[in-house]
Design a protein around this motif. Structure first.
Motif, short mmCIF file in Angstrom:
data_model
loop_
_atom_site.label_atom_id
_atom_site.label_comp_id
_atom_site.label_asym_id
_atom_site.label_seq_id
_atom_site.Cartn_x
_atom_site.Cartn_y
_atom_site.Cartn_z
N GLY A 302 0.78 -1.24 0.00
CA GLY A 302 0.00 0.00 0.00
C GLY A 302 0.80 1.28 0.00
O GLY A 302 0.23 2.36 0.09
N ASN A 303 2.12 1.17 -0.10
CA ASN A 303 2.94 2.38 -0.18
C ASN A 303 2.85 2.94 -1.60
O ASN A 303 3.11 2.22 -2.56
CB ASN A 303 4.39 2.04 0.16
CG ASN A 303 5.26 3.27 0.28
OD1 ASN A 303 4.79 4.34 0.68
ND2 ASN A 303 6.52 3.14 -0.08
N PHE A 304 2.47 4.19 -1.74
CA PHE A 304 2.35 4.75 -3.08
C PHE A 304 3.49 5.72 -3.35
O PHE A 304 4.18 6.18 -2.44
CB PHE A 304 0.99 5.42 -3.32
CG PHE A 304 0.62 6.50 -2.35
CD1 PHE A 304 1.11 7.78 -2.51
CD2 PHE A 304 -0.23 6.24 -1.30
CE1 PHE A 304 0.76 8.78 -1.63
CE2 PHE A 304 -0.58 7.23 -0.41
CZ PHE A 304 -0.08 8.51 -0.57
N GLY A 305 3.68 5.99 -4.62
CA GLY A 305 4.82 6.79 -5.04
C GLY A 305 4.46 8.22 -5.35
O GLY A 305 3.32 8.66 -5.19
N TYR A 306 5.46 8.94 -5.81
CA TYR A 306 5.25 10.31 -6.26
C TYR A 306 4.49 10.29 -7.58
O TYR A 306 4.63 9.38 -8.40
CB TYR A 306 6.59 11.02 -6.47
CG TYR A 306 7.33 11.32 -5.21
CD1 TYR A 306 7.06 12.47 -4.48
CD2 TYR A 306 8.31 10.45 -4.75
CE1 TYR A 306 7.75 12.76 -3.32
CE2 TYR A 306 9.00 10.73 -3.58
CZ TYR A 306 8.72 11.88 -2.88
OH TYR A 306 9.40 12.15 -1.73
N TRP A 307 3.68 11.31 -7.79
CA TRP A 307 3.05 11.47 -9.09
C TRP A 307 4.12 11.70 -10.15
O TRP A 307 5.15 12.32 -9.91
CB TRP A 307 2.11 12.67 -9.10
CG TRP A 307 0.77 12.45 -8.45
CD1 TRP A 307 0.33 12.98 -7.28
CD2 TRP A 307 -0.30 11.66 -8.97
NE1 TRP A 307 -0.95 12.56 -7.02
CE2 TRP A 307 -1.37 11.75 -8.04
CE3 TRP A 307 -0.47 10.87 -10.11
CZ2 TRP A 307 -2.58 11.09 -8.22
CZ3 TRP A 307 -1.68 10.21 -10.29
CH2 TRP A 307 -2.71 10.32 -9.36
#
Length: 397
Positions: A302-307
């Motif tokens: 569930g860790n999301f990244g930079y746009w």
């Protein structure tokens, strides 16, 4: 003065001297006072001048068979003017809790033989309690920026802190990536990798040798790296309304969130979806529209990244609908009107007419109307034609 009076006076002075030395017990035998020396218990733990004791302390002293019980006193001042603990126990130890952090305490013990017989107080020992453990406030959890600032609640009496960051919750030496004494809240700029779970803890210290226990352990992850968009190319034009979007793969990403809008602030979102691949086919685009799109990666936990950067493109003009003459129609006169639908966004139309199917071009012209008259056509001849719309921005159908 008689010898009897002198004997009584000497007994009184001898009794007073023993009391002052703190080494006696008294027994009453009818009306005669009998003096018997009683040594107080020796103190063991915490030792005198001990530092960094916990706020729950087990006091331990010498066990003596002549004592049936013991009296323990604990105070914040050496004169015991204010008593915090005044407890009777049959054991040679006693556990006391709820002491305050960063305090100096004094303690002493005396032995009890009976209700009327007890020792003098022992020597007085002192000890200091440890500093309270810091309470971390951040970072904690996933999706942290690459500039990570560590923060905690300040500890009373602390002059500096020891911060440790590890790749494992056990903080083994081989897995420590940061261990340093600091006096303020540090920031680590682009020093931590994405897609790695980090653990951190902190303890407080002062210049007098005081320390705290470790804080609780917080963990966090840095956001995944930004996605690099591929197709359609940024600022491209004349994109078809059915289009495959593609982007680069990101280490640690199990999914990707794709967002498409027709405004740069993404207030009017047309597509917002999560996919596992690095491409997505979209068929909801409209002719003569500008769109904006962006993507970020999502890890399995569930860790999301930079746009990604925001890319933009414009779709092509619609294809004109030809309505006159009908396709494959015949028996026309030598003058025929060519007609087609008006196209949104088109300022001109490019018309081509062929005298045969192999490409013998007879008319190639630009016009702003949606009709054109062909004159002096040969009878019983076949003609082919097509038209396309365009504008000054080179958008074409």
């Amino acid at each position: 003065m008689t010898y009897r009076n002198i004997f009584v006076i000497l007994n009184i002075f001898f009794f007073a001297a023993l009391l002052h030395a703190g080494q006696s017990e008294l027994k009453k035998n009818n009306e005669r006072l009998e003096v018997v020396p009683v040594t107080p218990p020796a103190l063991f733990s915490p030792s005198s001048n001990a530092k960094n004791e916990d706020t729950t302390v087990i006091f331990v002293w010498e066990k003596r068979t002549q004592f049936t019980s013991y009296m323990l006193q604990v105070s914040e001042d050496s004169s015991f003017a204010s008593i915090l603990v005044d407890s009777l126990t049959k054991n040679s130890f006693l556990k006391i809790g709820a002491l305050q952090h960063n305090k100096t305490y004094y303690w002493r013990v005396k032995g009890i033989v009976s209700d009327s017989v007890q020792s003098m107080w022992s020597l007085t020992f002192n000890f200091g309690t440890n500093l309270s453990a810091p309470v971390p406030t951040g970072p904690n959890g996933n999706n942290q920026d690459s500039v990570v600032t560590f923060s905690w609640q300040n500890v009373a009496g602390a002059d500096f802190y020891l911060l440790q960051i590890s790749k494992t919750p056990g903080f083994e030496q081989s897995n420590l990536i940061y261990s340093s004494y600091i006096d303020s809240n540090p920031s680590l700029v682009n020093q931590l990798e994405s897609n790695i779970k980090y653990y951190w803890r902190i303890s407080a210290l002062n210049f007098n040798g005081g320390t705290s226990g470790w804080s609780g352990v917080n963990n966090f992850e840095i956001k995944l790296l930004p996605v690099v968009l591929a197709l359609p190319v940024n600022q491209s034009r004349n994109i078809d309304t059915v289009r495959t979007f593609s982007w680069g793969k990101i280490n640690g990403a199990a999914q990707y969130r794709f967002v498409l809008s027709n405004d740069s602030l993404f207030a009017n979102i047309k597509v917002d979806t999560v996919v596992t691949d690095t491409s997505l086919n979209i068929s909801v685009l409209k002719y003569f529209n500008r769109y904006y799109w962006k993507v970020y990666g999502i890890s399995s936990d569930g860790n999301f990244g930079y746009w990604s950067n925001v890319n933009t493109f414009a779709t092509r003009l619609a294809t004109p609908i030809v309505y006159s003459p009908a396709n494959n129609s015949y028996n026309h006169l030598d003058t025929v009107k060519l007609g087609w639908s008006q196209i949104l966004g088109a300022s001109k139309y490019h018309l081509q007419v062929y005298a045969d199917s192999v490409g013998n071009l007879m008319i190639d012209t630009l016009i702003s109307q949606t009709s054109f008259y062909l004159k002096n056509l040969k009878l019983n001849a076949e003609y082919f034609w097509r038209v396309i719309g365009f504008n000054e921005q080179s958008d074409s159908s």
